[in-house]
Design a protein around this motif. Structure first.
Motif, PDB file in Angstrom:
ATOM      1  N   UNK A 134       0.844  -1.295   0.144  1.00  0.00           N
ATOM      2  CA  UNK A 134      -0.117  -0.023   0.126  1.00  0.00           C
ATOM      3  C   UNK A 134       0.885   1.232   0.090  1.00  0.00           C
ATOM      4  N   UNK A 135       2.011   1.186   0.491  1.00  0.00           N
ATOM      5  CA  UNK A 135       3.020   2.326   0.524  1.00  0.00           C
ATOM      6  C   UNK A 135       3.417   2.628  -0.759  1.00  0.00           C
ATOM      7  N   UNK A 136       3.775   1.438  -1.652  1.00  0.00           N
ATOM      8  CA  UNK A 136       4.367   1.390  -2.900  1.00  0.00           C
ATOM      9  C   UNK A 136       3.162   2.082  -3.903  1.00  0.00           C
ATOM     10  N   UNK A 137       1.796   1.643  -3.860  1.00  0.00           N
ATOM     11  CA  UNK A 137       1.067   2.335  -4.590  1.00  0.00           C
ATOM     12  C   UNK A 137       0.620   3.781  -4.346  1.00  0.00           C
ATOM     13  N   UNK A 138       0.685   3.961  -2.868  1.00  0.00           N
ATOM     14  CA  UNK A 138       0.365   5.476  -2.565  1.00  0.00           C
ATOM     15  C   UNK A 138       1.646   6.270  -2.855  1.00  0.00           C
ATOM     16  N   UNK A 139       2.809   5.866  -2.929  1.00  0.00           N
ATOM     17  CA  UNK A 139       3.859   6.766  -3.587  1.00  0.00           C
ATOM     18  C   UNK A 139       3.725   6.734  -5.086  1.00  0.00           C
ATOM     19  N   UNK A 140       3.514   5.750  -5.706  1.00  0.00           N
ATOM     20  CA  UNK A 140       3.414   5.777  -7.005  1.00  0.00           C
ATOM     21  C   UNK A 140       2.334   6.835  -7.446  1.00  0.00           C
ATOM     22  N   UNK A 141       1.075   6.780  -6.782  1.00  0.00           N
ATOM     23  CA  UNK A 141       0.408   7.461  -7.353  1.00  0.00           C
ATOM     24  C   UNK A 141       0.215   8.826  -7.124  1.00  0.00           C
ATOM     25  N   UNK A 142       0.869   9.179  -5.929  1.00  0.00           N
ATOM     26  CA  UNK A 142       1.337  10.765  -5.521  1.00  0.00           C
ATOM     27  C   UNK A 142       2.259  10.993  -6.873  1.00  0.00           C
ATOM     28  N   UNK A 143       3.135  10.139  -7.109  1.00  0.00           N
ATOM     29  CA  UNK A 143       4.184  10.498  -8.066  1.00  0.00           C
ATOM     30  C   UNK A 143       3.558  10.802  -9.402  1.00  0.00           C
ATOM     31  N   UNK A 144       2.695   9.849  -9.935  1.00  0.00           N
ATOM     32  CA  UNK A 144       2.007  10.061 -11.091  1.00  0.00           C
ATOM     33  C   UNK A 144       1.351  11.404 -11.358  1.00  0.00           C
TER      34      UNK A 144
END
Length: 212
Positions: A104-114
């Motif tokens: 969930x941290x990976x997807x959270x950081x990824x979404x924020x980055x996108x």
């Protein structure tokens, strides 16, 4: 003074987009398509990702000039260097020891980055200052093919993702998502950033409408 504020917005957009790219890379879900080429090359040579980008952008700057049959936009060296250097600062400095292993941290950081990448690009594109050659290339293709910015972005970044994969870059599900969604996200953010363009275009319109 107006253009000073616009320049601050311009730099902020570039820095935000660099942070977004760094977050996507650090998420561990796969690097962005354009970044995959730089990351792949950096794995085979003693050179940072940002430095590879600077070299690649300078080459693309010359390609854009050839396509448009115009002089090279050497003023674009400013955003080229800003993007490359700030990306390295985030990757090898601020986020150097950052590790995201829980899903969930990976997807959270990824979404924020996108989101940050799309918003940053849209913000700086709405200013009257030089563009990064890749984004200028997208605009050129948008005008020449009459296709939307999102369609041109999807096609271009899908090709870069393939090249990055062949270079051994960590291409994953995140890469596919960036290739498919970054274009539409930029399109939406670009429309939302219309007030920035009005800051420097309104005086021209007012002058044009003034009766003689």
């Amino acid at each position: 003074m107006k253009y000073f504020y616009l320049f601050i917005i311009y730099v902020a957009g570039l820095v935000i987009s660099s942070l977004g790219l760094a977050l996507i890379i650090k998420s561990g879900l796969g690097v962005g398509p354009g970044d995959s080429v730089a990351v792949g090359i950096s794995r085979h040579a003693p050179i940072t990702v940002g430095s590879v980008m600077i070299i690649a952008f300078v080459i693309l700057l010359l390609v854009n000039a050839w396509i448009e049959r115009k002089r090279p936009q050497f003023e674009s060296l400013l955003p080229i260097i800003l993007r490359g250097r700030t990306l390295d600062i985030f990757l090898y400095g601020t986020l150097d020891h950052a590790s995201f292993e829980v899903w969930w941290t990976q997807w959270g950081i990824f979404t924020l980055g996108l989101i940050a990448t799309a918003v940053g690009i849209a913000i700086y594109l709405r200013t009257p200052f030089p563009r990064i050659p890749l984004d200028h290339f997208m605009m050129i293709m948008n005008e020449k093919t009459k296709q939307s910015k999102s369609s041109v972005r999807i096609f271009t970044e899908s090709g870069m993702a393939l090249i990055g994969f062949l270079l051994g870059a960590p291409v994953g599900i995140g890469t596919l998502i960036v290739a498919l969604l970054l274009g539409p996200f930029i399109q939406a953010a670009y429309q939302g950033a219309r007030p920035i363009a009005n800051l420097w275009s309104q005086p021209k319109r007012a002058k044009a409408q003034t009766p003689r």
